[in-house]
Design an enzyme around this catalytic site. Structure first.
Site, PDB file in Angstrom:
ATOM      1  N   GLY A  14      38.412  35.726  43.705  1.00  0.00           N
ATOM      2  CA  GLY A  14      38.761  34.312  43.744  1.00  0.00           C
ATOM      3  C   GLY A  14      39.545  33.802  42.551  1.00  0.00           C
ATOM      4  O   GLY A  14      39.562  32.599  42.296  1.00  0.00           O
ATOM      5  N   SER A  15      40.252  34.700  41.856  1.00  0.00           N
ATOM      6  CA  SER A  15      41.013  34.195  40.700  1.00  0.00           C
ATOM      7  C   SER A  15      42.189  33.320  41.146  1.00  0.00           C
ATOM      8  O   SER A  15      42.544  32.363  40.443  1.00  0.00           O
ATOM      9  CB  SER A  15      41.483  35.342  39.799  1.00  0.00           C
ATOM     10  OG  SER A  15      42.469  36.109  40.435  1.00  0.00           O
ATOM     11  N   LYS A  93      40.799  39.642  55.967  1.00  0.00           N
ATOM     12  CA  LYS A  93      40.753  39.825  57.418  1.00  0.00           C
ATOM     13  C   LYS A  93      41.979  39.203  58.075  1.00  0.00           C
ATOM     14  O   LYS A  93      42.607  38.308  57.497  1.00  0.00           O
ATOM     15  CB  LYS A  93      39.484  39.169  57.980  1.00  0.00           C
ATOM     16  CG  LYS A  93      38.223  39.849  57.482  1.00  0.00           C
ATOM     17  CD  LYS A  93      37.014  39.335  58.203  1.00  0.00           C
ATOM     18  CE  LYS A  93      37.015  39.808  59.649  1.00  0.00           C
ATOM     19  NZ  LYS A  93      35.726  39.576  60.309  1.00  0.00           N
ATOM     20  N   LEU A  94      42.264  39.682  59.271  1.00  0.00           N
ATOM     21  CA  LEU A  94      43.366  39.101  60.027  1.00  0.00           C
ATOM     22  C   LEU A  94      42.943  37.702  60.499  1.00  0.00           C
ATOM     23  O   LEU A  94      41.808  37.508  60.932  1.00  0.00           O
ATOM     24  CB  LEU A  94      43.638  40.004  61.230  1.00  0.00           C
ATOM     25  CG  LEU A  94      45.024  39.964  61.852  1.00  0.00           C
ATOM     26  CD1 LEU A  94      46.102  40.294  60.820  1.00  0.00           C
ATOM     27  CD2 LEU A  94      45.105  40.960  63.004  1.00  0.00           C
ATOM     28  N   ASN A 109      50.142  32.795  52.620  1.00  0.00           N
ATOM     29  CA  ASN A 109      49.435  33.933  52.020  1.00  0.00           C
ATOM     30  C   ASN A 109      50.173  34.399  50.777  1.00  0.00           C
ATOM     31  O   ASN A 109      51.362  34.112  50.601  1.00  0.00           O
ATOM     32  CB  ASN A 109      49.364  35.090  53.024  1.00  0.00           C
ATOM     33  CG  ASN A 109      48.534  36.258  52.510  1.00  0.00           C
ATOM     34  OD1 ASN A 109      47.491  36.054  51.870  1.00  0.00           O
ATOM     35  ND2 ASN A 109      48.977  37.475  52.754  1.00  0.00           N
ATOM     36  N   HIS A 111      50.860  38.025  48.743  1.00  0.00           N
ATOM     37  CA  HIS A 111      50.729  39.483  48.848  1.00  0.00           C
ATOM     38  C   HIS A 111      51.159  40.094  47.508  1.00  0.00           C
ATOM     39  O   HIS A 111      52.193  39.710  46.962  1.00  0.00           O
ATOM     40  CB  HIS A 111      51.625  40.000  49.987  1.00  0.00           C
ATOM     41  CG  HIS A 111      51.465  41.467  50.215  1.00  0.00           C
ATOM     42  ND1 HIS A 111      50.391  41.993  50.905  1.00  0.00           N
ATOM     43  CD2 HIS A 111      52.204  42.521  49.814  1.00  0.00           C
ATOM     44  CE1 HIS A 111      50.497  43.316  50.929  1.00  0.00           C
ATOM     45  NE2 HIS A 111      51.592  43.657  50.273  1.00  0.00           N
ATOM     46  N   ASP A 152      51.597  40.481  57.414  1.00  0.00           N
ATOM     47  CA  ASP A 152      52.615  40.475  56.357  1.00  0.00           C
ATOM     48  C   ASP A 152      54.049  40.343  56.860  1.00  0.00           C
ATOM     49  O   ASP A 152      54.980  40.817  56.213  1.00  0.00           O
ATOM     50  CB  ASP A 152      52.520  41.754  55.509  1.00  0.00           C
ATOM     51  CG  ASP A 152      51.196  41.826  54.760  1.00  0.00           C
ATOM     52  OD1 ASP A 152      50.587  40.769  54.532  1.00  0.00           O
ATOM     53  OD2 ASP A 152      50.790  42.942  54.402  1.00  0.00           O
ATOM     54  N   GLU A 181      50.821  35.837  40.000  1.00  0.00           N
ATOM     55  CA  GLU A 181      50.285  35.094  41.151  1.00  0.00           C
ATOM     56  C   GLU A 181      49.745  33.753  40.685  1.00  0.00           C
ATOM     57  O   GLU A 181      49.970  32.723  41.314  1.00  0.00           O
ATOM     58  CB  GLU A 181      49.176  35.894  41.831  1.00  0.00           C
ATOM     59  CG  GLU A 181      49.682  37.180  42.461  1.00  0.00           C
ATOM     60  CD  GLU A 181      48.627  37.883  43.298  1.00  0.00           C
ATOM     61  OE1 GLU A 181      47.607  37.275  43.640  1.00  0.00           O
ATOM     62  OE2 GLU A 181      48.833  39.067  43.611  1.00  0.00           O
TER      63      GLU A 181
HETATM   64  C1  GRF Z   1      45.545  39.160  44.960  1.00  0.00           C
HETATM   65  O1  GRF Z   1      46.198  40.221  44.300  1.00  0.00           O
HETATM   66  C2  GRF Z   1      46.293  38.779  46.220  1.00  0.00           C
HETATM   67  O2  GRF Z   1      47.660  38.997  46.148  1.00  0.00           O
HETATM   68  C3  GRF Z   1      45.715  39.669  47.253  1.00  0.00           C
HETATM   69  O3  GRF Z   1      44.358  39.824  46.906  1.00  0.00           O
HETATM   70  C4  GRF Z   1      44.191  39.596  45.514  1.00  0.00           C
HETATM   71  C5  GRF Z   1      43.161  38.516  45.383  1.00  0.00           C
HETATM   72  O4  GRF Z   1      42.688  38.328  44.079  1.00  0.00           O
HETATM   73  N1  GRF Z   1      45.972  39.149  48.573  1.00  0.00           N
HETATM   74  P1  GRF Z   1      41.721  37.131  43.764  1.00  0.00           P
HETATM   75  O5  GRF Z   1      40.518  37.229  44.699  1.00  0.00           O
HETATM   76  O6  GRF Z   1      42.463  35.849  43.963  1.00  0.00           O
HETATM   77  O7  GRF Z   1      41.293  37.315  42.330  1.00  0.00           O
END
Ligand code: GRF
Length: 223
Positions: A14-15, A93-94, A109, A111, A152, A181
Site C-alpha cells: 500500500g505504499s 486480481k483482474l 492502474n 504498472h 495491461d 510511482e
Molecule cells: C507497485 O510497484 C505497482 O506498480 C504494482 O504493484 C506495486 C504495489 O506497491 N502494480 P504498493 O502496494 O503500492 O507498495
C-alpha cells in the site's frame, strides 16, 4: 461543486495508496477517498487506510462465500460510494466485467514497467523486476494506464523511464521504480480530479480518455 471522489483497490503493502493519501491530506490532491478495498485481509493497504480514517473493506471469495457474491459486494460498495474514478494501487486480481460495466473508462492502474514490455498475465509484482534484470534491460519504468478487460492493454496515460544500473538486483530496481510511482501517480489522479484528463464513452481502447494538454506539464524525458 462536489469534490471529486476516488476509490482504491489494493492488495499489497500500500505504499502507492499512502502516497495518494499523503497528497489528499496536504491538499495537493483535491479529492475525497471514498473507500479502500482489498482482497487481502493482511494487506498493508487496509491497515494504512484505517490509519488514515478511510472506509476500509476486505472483500474476497472467502469473506463473501464465493467469487460471485464477492463481485456483487464490490459493485454495491462502488455504487454506494458515488466515485468518479477507481484507482488500482497494487491490486493483484483482474477487475471483473461487472465492475467495468459500472465504471467505463474510469479505472486507472499503475504498472511497474514500460508497457507493452513486461506486461500481461504473469507479469505482476516482483516478477516484473526479476524479468527486467534477467533480460539485461538498461531501462525500465512506470506506466500509468486505463484499465480495460484485457490485462495491461488499456490506453497509456503517462510513462516515465527509470535507468537500471549495471548489476542491479530486482530489489534495487523495484525500489527505484516505486520511488517514481510515488512521484507521478497522484499527479495523474489530480489531473483527473481537475478535469484535465477526461473519460470518454469510446469503446476503442486507445481513446478511453482525452489527455488534452495534460502531458505538456511533464518534461518528455525525466531520468
Ligand atoms: C507497485 O510497484 C505497482 O506498480 C504494482 O504493484 C506495486 C504495489 O506497491 N502494480 P504498493 O502496494 O503500492 O507498495
Amino acid at each position: 461543486m462536489a469534490k471529486y471522489r476516488i476509490g482504491v483497490f489494493a492488495s499489497g503493502g500500500g505504499s502507492n495508496l499512502q502516497a495518494l493519501m499523503d497528497r489528499i491530506r496536504s491538499g495537493e490532491l483535491p479529492a475525497d477517498l471514498a473507500f479502500v478495498l482489498s482482497n487481502n485481509s493482511k494487506s498493508g493497504a487496509l491497515a494504512r487506510a484505517r490509519a488514515f480514517g478511510a472506509e476500509a473493506h476486505h472483500v474476497s471469495g472467502f469473506t463473501e462465500g464465493g467469487e460471485e457474491p464477492a463481485v456483487r459486494r464490490m459493485g454495491e460498495i462502488i455504487q454506494a460510494s458515488g466515485i468518479d474514478l477507481l484507482v488500482l494501487a497494487g491490486y493483484m486480481k483482474l477487475v471483473p466485467p461487472a465492475i467495468h460495466a459500472l465504471l467505463k473508462n474510469r479505472i486507472l492502474n499503475i504498472h511497474p514497467a514500460l508497457l507493452p514490455a513486461f506486461g500481461g498475465a504473469g507479469f505482476y509484482g516482483h516478477k516484473v523486476h526479476e524479468a527486467v534484470v534477467e533480460r539485461g534491460c538498461q531501462y525500465t519504468g512506470i506506466t500509468i494506464h486505463m484499465v480495460n478487460q484485457a490485462y495491461d492493454e488499456g490506453q497509456i496515460v503517462l510513462q516515465r523511464v527509470v535507468p537500471v544500473a549495471p548489476g542491479s538486483s530486482p530489489e534495487a530496481v523495484a525500489a527505484e521504480v516505486l520511488k517514481r510511482e510515488h512521484v507521478y501517480y497522484w499527479q495523474v489522479v489530480r489531473a483527473f480530479a481537475l478535469g484535465e484528463i477526461r473519460p470518454t464513452e469510446s469503446d476503442v481502447p486507445g481513446r478511453a480518455v482525452l489527455l488534452g494538454r495534460f502531458l505538456d506539464s511533464f518534461p518528455s524525458l525525466d531520468l
